[in-house]
Design an enzyme around this catalytic site. Sequence first.
Site, PDB file in Angstrom:
ATOM      1  N   ASP A 132      67.888  57.902  28.978  1.00 37.44           N
ATOM      2  CA  ASP A 132      68.874  58.732  29.577  1.00 37.44           C
ATOM      3  C   ASP A 132      70.175  58.056  29.275  1.00 37.44           C
ATOM      4  OD1 ASP A 132      66.942  60.204  30.811  1.00 37.44           O
ATOM      5  OD2 ASP A 132      66.925  59.126  32.356  1.00 37.44           O
ATOM      6  N   ASP A 149      65.654  66.462  29.795  1.00 41.93           N
ATOM      7  CA  ASP A 149      65.957  66.464  31.256  1.00 41.93           C
ATOM      8  C   ASP A 149      66.656  67.807  31.495  1.00 41.93           C
ATOM      9  OD1 ASP A 149      64.492  64.269  31.697  1.00 41.93           O
ATOM     10  OD2 ASP A 149      66.461  63.140  31.930  1.00 41.93           O
TER      11      ASP A 149
END
Length: 181
Positions: A132, A149
């Site tokens: 991320d 995501d």
Amino acid sequence: MSALARYIPSARLAAIGAGLAVLVIVLDQASKLWVLHGLGFMESGAGTRIEVLPPWFNLTMVWNRGVSFGLFAADSLWVRIVLIVFSLAVAGVIAFWMTRAERKLQALAFGLIIGGAVGNVIDRVAYGAVADFLDFSGLWFPYVFNVADAAISVGVAALVLDVFVNGSERKPVPPVDGMSD
């Protein structure tokens, strides 16, 4: 009626959704390769930060070993395997639903969710965790996330929008090869 249409009632919509899923996977993995290897986040590790539009947007490296927002995080191999199997099972169920999609928005939403799920599975297999790096904490959003995501979130929102806009009514499926009820 083609042979494919017999088995996949909405083959055209399923193809659109599948194409979007592939696009999401490619964009997700390309962005992760760029951040991890192009910008050197792989070598510098978690917590590495590049200010892009301070304070609103930065690139911040986080390894997510759990599910959404780091829930159920664990470093054990069995948890990783469970998350991989679960993600692939969910993607498989959604892929089946995509073959039954009745509207373009449904197919697009399913494609976004599948692409995001598979993109994150690739990370779990390759790195043991999900990479991320998109950090909007300056806009009071405390989580760091990635393209996959975002695709999952937009896909879920599109499904909710589809239900509100189009309702839950199903259109009748035409009989196959002259067969009727």
